[in-house]
Design an enzyme around this catalytic site. Structure first.
Site, PDB file in Angstrom:
ATOM      1  N   TYR A 131       0.812  -1.221   0.000  1.00 44.61           N
ATOM      2  CA  TYR A 131       0.000   0.000   0.000  1.00 44.61           C
ATOM      3  C   TYR A 131       0.845   1.271   0.000  1.00 44.61           C
ATOM      4  CZ  TYR A 131      -4.601  -2.105   1.093  1.00 44.61           C
ATOM      5  OH  TYR A 131      -5.785  -2.785   1.061  1.00 44.61           O
ATOM      6  N   LYS A 159       4.960 -14.826   1.335  1.00 46.10           N
ATOM      7  CA  LYS A 159       5.067 -15.464   0.021  1.00 46.10           C
ATOM      8  C   LYS A 159       6.566 -15.544  -0.258  1.00 46.10           C
ATOM      9  CE  LYS A 159       3.214 -17.149  -3.767  1.00 46.10           C
ATOM     10  NZ  LYS A 159       2.335 -18.336  -3.850  1.00 46.10           N
ATOM     11  N   ASP A 181      -1.196 -18.061  -0.098  1.00 46.10           N
ATOM     12  CA  ASP A 181      -2.221 -18.817  -0.840  1.00 46.10           C
ATOM     13  C   ASP A 181      -2.712 -20.004  -0.027  1.00 46.10           C
ATOM     14  OD1 ASP A 181       0.343 -19.838  -1.149  1.00 46.10           O
ATOM     15  OD2 ASP A 181       0.127 -20.371  -3.261  1.00 46.10           O
ATOM     16  N   ASP A 194      -5.373  -7.513   4.543  1.00 48.98           N
ATOM     17  CA  ASP A 194      -6.639  -6.938   4.072  1.00 48.98           C
ATOM     18  C   ASP A 194      -7.505  -8.031   3.456  1.00 48.98           C
ATOM     19  OD1 ASP A 194      -8.493  -4.886   3.248  1.00 48.98           O
ATOM     20  OD2 ASP A 194      -7.696  -5.109   1.226  1.00 48.98           O
ATOM     21  N   ASP A 224     -11.031 -10.151   5.246  1.00 50.14           N
ATOM     22  CA  ASP A 224     -12.369 -10.220   4.634  1.00 50.14           C
ATOM     23  C   ASP A 224     -12.798 -11.683   4.480  1.00 50.14           C
ATOM     24  OD1 ASP A 224     -12.483  -7.413   4.249  1.00 50.14           O
ATOM     25  OD2 ASP A 224     -13.466  -7.653   2.307  1.00 50.14           O
TER      26      ASP A 224
END
Ligand code: IPM
Ligand code: MG
Length: 353
Positions: free
Chosen positions: A141, A188, A220, A244, A248
């Site tokens: 971000y 990752k 993942d 983020d 969710d």
């Protein structure tokens, strides 16, 4: 105690869920003998319209004078023009960055009263109680970027420094020590250089927390494990955008995105508290938004910025009790159940308090 709060209702359903949370805070103040003063300021799209900036000067100043900030939501289709120079979300990111609120705590648990509303096998939900620690002021971000402009190239950069990872990892390990002593660090590292730095830094920080069991999970795989073994997680530490996305996803375990609160903290007790959900423009103004995320964010404010643990726990227990009584807003009501309005739900919480 006396506390001064800056309140940022923002856009969409923001003002509706904010009104609900302030009623709850007022009731807490009355019952436990506190004085909370609220200073309302602008953020996001409504700030662009009324003050010409998504994060106006006045909001920055009022925030600097406050003990904590309660924010509802920003964004909406009317500000979605790709060529716009300012956007509602920019205001929120600028606010988080200005106050160096690098650790975003997002607790997720399954409510027994809502287990039937979750699209997963009920046996998988037993004991789900996890805490995301999302890095909030770095990563994808905030790295160097190039906007599309009139050209055919644009990019964002996932950049971290070791100290940025260390400070948020410390928050996550300390949280794990107070909980079930397990930390899953999401990365990752098999592909991204920044995520190899992430992993090696977390391994180093772990040396000071030998009582915490650490696992590294690729992002993942984590997305899958959240659905296949959600109860096995305790604290989950993640890069800004990974956190983020995964939070969710994890909101499904709680019944709805509308349920999740968050606390964004820096080096002091000052904090920003906001629900994990967005401004839901499709239901704005209808009086049907779920106020739980914002009410529970207010509870986190009581806990982390004001050190009012008893009061925070009372708010959480009141929400639990209302859900156990069977009251549901539209997002968590099944088709065979009636839905409560934002106001009805809030008044039920006030009655429990
Ligand atoms: C969140 C939201 C924000 C984010 C948006 C509104 C900028 O999705 O708090 O999760 O991406 O951080
Ligand atoms: Mg989000």
């Amino acid at each position: 105690m006396k506390a001064s709060l800056m309140v940022l209702p923002g856009d969409g359903i923001g003002p509706e869920v904010m009104a609900a949370a302030l009623r709850v805070l007022d009731r807490v103040a009355q019952r436990y003998g506190h004085q909370f003063s609220y200073r309302e300021e602008l953020i996001g799209g409504s700030a662009i319209d009324k003050a010409g900036s998504s994060f106006p000067e006045a909001t920055r100043k009022a925030g600097e004078e406050a003990d904590a900030i309660l924010l509802a939501a920003v964004g909406g289709p009317q500000w979605d023009n790709p060529s716009a120079t300012d956007r509602p979300e920019r205001g929120l990111l600028a606010l988080r960055k200005h106050f160096e609120l690098f650790a975003n705590l997002r607790p997720v648990r399954t409510y027994p009263a809502l287990a039937q509303h979750v699209p997963l096998r009920p046996d998988l939900l037993v004991g789900v109680d996890l805490l995301f620690v999302r890095e909030l002021t770095g990563g994808l971000y905030f790295g160097p970027r190039k906007e599309m402009g009139t050209g055919d190239e644009a990019y964002d950069t996932l950049l971290y420094t070791r100290p940025e990872i260390e400070r948020v990892a410390n928050v996550a390990f300390r949280a794990a020590q107070r909980r079930r002593k397990k930390l899953a660090s999401v990365d990752k590292a098999n592909v991204l250089a920044s995520m190899r730095l992430w992993r090696s830094t977390v391994i180093k920080v772990h040396e000071e927390y030998s009582d915490v069991q650490l696992e590294h999970v690729l992002v993942d795989a984590c997305a899958m494990h959240l659905l296949t073994r959600p109860a096995s997680f305790d604290v989950i530490l993640a890069e800004n955008m990974f956190g983020d996305i995964l939070s969710d996803e994890a909101s499904v375990l709680a019944g709805s995105l509308g349920m999740l609160p968050s606390a964004s903290l820096g080096a002091t007790s000052f904090g920003l508290y906001e629900p994990v959900h967005g401004s839901a423009p499709d239901i704005a103004g209808k009086g049907i938004a779920n106020p739980i995320g914002t009410i529970l964010s207010a509870a986190m404010l009581l806990r982390y910025s004001l050190q009012l643990e008893t009061e925070a726990a009372a708010v959480e227990a009141a929400v639990d009790a209302v859900l156990a009584d069977g009251l549901r807003t539209a997002d968590i009501a099944r088709r065979d159940e009636g839905a409560a309005s934002t106001t009805e739900f809030t008044e039920a919480v006030l009655a429990k308090l």
